[in-house]
Design an enzyme around this catalytic site. Structure first.
Site: not given
Ligand code: PNW
Length: 478
Positions: A83, A127, A172, A302, A304, A379
């Site tokens: 991707r 993006h 996002e 996505n 995390y 992601e």
């Molecule tokens: C995502 N937050 O970014 C993006 O899609 C990527 O480009 C990035 O490198 C990756 O996650 C890791 O950070 C985020 O503040 C940036 O919640 C900030 C946030 C979430 C996702």
């Protein structure tokens, strides 16, 4: 039977896609080549004080010149999907008008290289690198930006629609709207909560108009999706009604503001009420919600880390702990009554709690809320402080454990009835981590920024084995 035989890990569905993900500004470099003009991220990263160490994507990991080697590396690892995103200002330098052929050629060559190596491409159209000229004309708070996006989508769809099946309109949009226009930790760095809500609507509209434009020029077999950073929002005290109200506020601002119109054709009533001091939403015009609420072919998630919230102590003043970057301005409009908390336990270099159960919960939520819609994890991954050892190898057992835990959660969700079709590890290789510059390494492949040498970390080898076998090796098997 032999009790010493290790338990065979459950296999994933045979068609499951094992991919990795990147984005244009984070990897390409070559920002002044072949007619490209500045995006809002060029302007922002070159503004003193906006990124760690004043770092920029000027060179990044030089992927624009090294894409052939990078594709060969993916193939060597055994990855089956990739991707990436298209840089809007490479294709349409002023954000309007005719396309630059050399810009389109780069992506056509990249796609052909992927296909020749048996790697399935997935294109993200946006993006975060808005052409600066469009920001100068008002950016996402302006309705015209959504129409400009649709025109750009049509150009890229015409150029690549014959060879790319998987399309993602926006990555996002929460980050674009609220980190870009409310907290200002992302480009364009504005801190205007009312404008951030307008931006959110126009991003939704861009998704709707862009989807329609793509479908008008592409073969019907292609799939159109959007990637949302759908948050898993948890209450600090599950029994406390005030904490549950805080969850509702943040869930509306993180999820409902996008999923509502896209999946259900309406903004949540509770969101409209909660934000009424900032906006009357009068820019939502007749027909907008129908456009936004078009049939989708898939949904990208996505993930995390979850968010942990409570009702705020009205007297508490102090640093915010929501993990969304340092700013005196909140990325959550009209949510002053909410406090964010750091979950106990293990964390990554970003300070984000490691919580694979959150990914399972997220998948099951959208399995319920969007029945029948195929899901992709577009992601998931983690930043750790990886350094090559004396032997030149990069040992990143934390990332292997993170991936094993999260892929196990995906596998469990599939067993529980979810239709997850693929997983894209963020990220293929270390790259420009936005406001954090090059400090935070998300890559499965290590990059030495001085030499641009790529070295697969242990996690890349582990993930490649998973991809080749369609099942998860033991995390300590490497
Ligand atoms: C995502 N937050 O970014 C993006 O899609 C990527 O480009 C990035 O490198 C990756 O996650 C890791 O950070 C985020 O503040 C940036 O919640 C900030 C946030 C979430 C996702």
């Amino acid at each position: 039977s032999d009790s010493a035989t290790p338990v065979t890990p459950a296999a994933f569905p045979p068609a499951f896609l094992w991919g990795s993900a990147t984005s244009a500004y984070q990897i390409e470099g070559a920002v002044r080549e072949d007619g490209r003009t500045p995006s809002i991220w060029d302007t922002f990263s070159h503004t003193p004080g906006k990124t760690a160490g004043g770092e920029t994507g000027d060179i990044a990991v030089d992927h624009y010149h090294r894409y052939r080697d990078d594709v060969a590396m993916m193939a060597d690892l055994g990855l089956g999907a990739y991707r990436f995103s298209v840089s809007w200002p490479r294709v349409q330098p002023t954000g309007r008008g005719p396309a630059v052929q050399r810009g389109l050629d780069f992506y056509r060559k990249l796609v052909d290289e992927l296909l020749e190596h048996g790697i399935k491409p997935a294109v993200t159209l946006y993006h975060w690198d808005l052409p600066q000229e469009l920001e100068d004309a008002g950016g996402w708070p302006e309705r015209d930006t959504a129409h400009r996006f649709a025109e750009y989508a049509q150009i890229v769809g015409e150029a690549l629609g014959d060879r790319v099946e998987q399309w993602i309109t926006l990555n996002e949009p929460w980050c674009s709207a609220f980190l870009g226009y409310a907290s200002g930790v992302h480009a364009p760095g504005r801190t205007d909560p009312a404008a951030s809500l307008r931006a959110a609507h126009h991003l939704n509209l861009a998704h709707g108009l862009g989807t329609k434009a793509l479908r008008s020029v592409m073969p019907a077999r292609n799939s159109v999706a959007i990637s949302l950073n759908s948050s898993v929002v948890r209450p600090l005290s599950p029994g406390d009604p005030a904490d549950l109200a805080a969850v509702r506020t943040i869930d509306d601002l993180a999820n409902g503001i996008f999923h509502g119109p896209i999946l259900k054709g309406a903004y949540p009533e509770t969101l409209l009420e909660a934000t009424s001091s900032l906006t009357d939403w009068s820019y939502v015009q007749g027909g907008d919600l129908e456009l936004i609420h078009q049939p989708l072919d898939a949904l990208g998630l996505n993930y995390y880390t979850p968010s942990l919230v409570s009702a705020a102590d009205p007297d508490a003043k102090g640093p915010r702990a929501d993990g969304h970057g340092e700013s005196a301005h909140s990325p959550w409009p009209a949510a002053d009554h909410v406090a964010f908390h750091q979950a106990p336990g293990e964390r990554t270099e970003m300070g984000w709690a490691v919580d694979p159960t959150g990914l399972h919960d997220l998948i099951m939520r959208y399995t319920r809320e969007a029945p029948g819609l195929p899901l992709y994890i577009t992601e998931n991954g983690a930043a750790y402080d990886d350094k090559p050892g004396a032997d030149g190898a990069v040992h990143d057992p934390e990332r292997v454990a993170y991936l094993h835990g999260h892929l196990s959660a995906v596998r469990r969700a599939i067993t529980d009835g979810a239709d997850v079709r693929g997983y894209y590890l963020w990220s293929l290789m270390d790259n420009f981590e936005w406001a954090y510059g090059y400090e935070k390494r998300f890559g499965a492949v290590h990059v030495d920024y001085a030499t641009q040498v790529r070295t697969p970390k242990a996690s890349a080898l582990w993930y490649g084995r998973a991809a080749r076998s369609g099942a998860l090796p033991e995390p300590d098997g490497i």
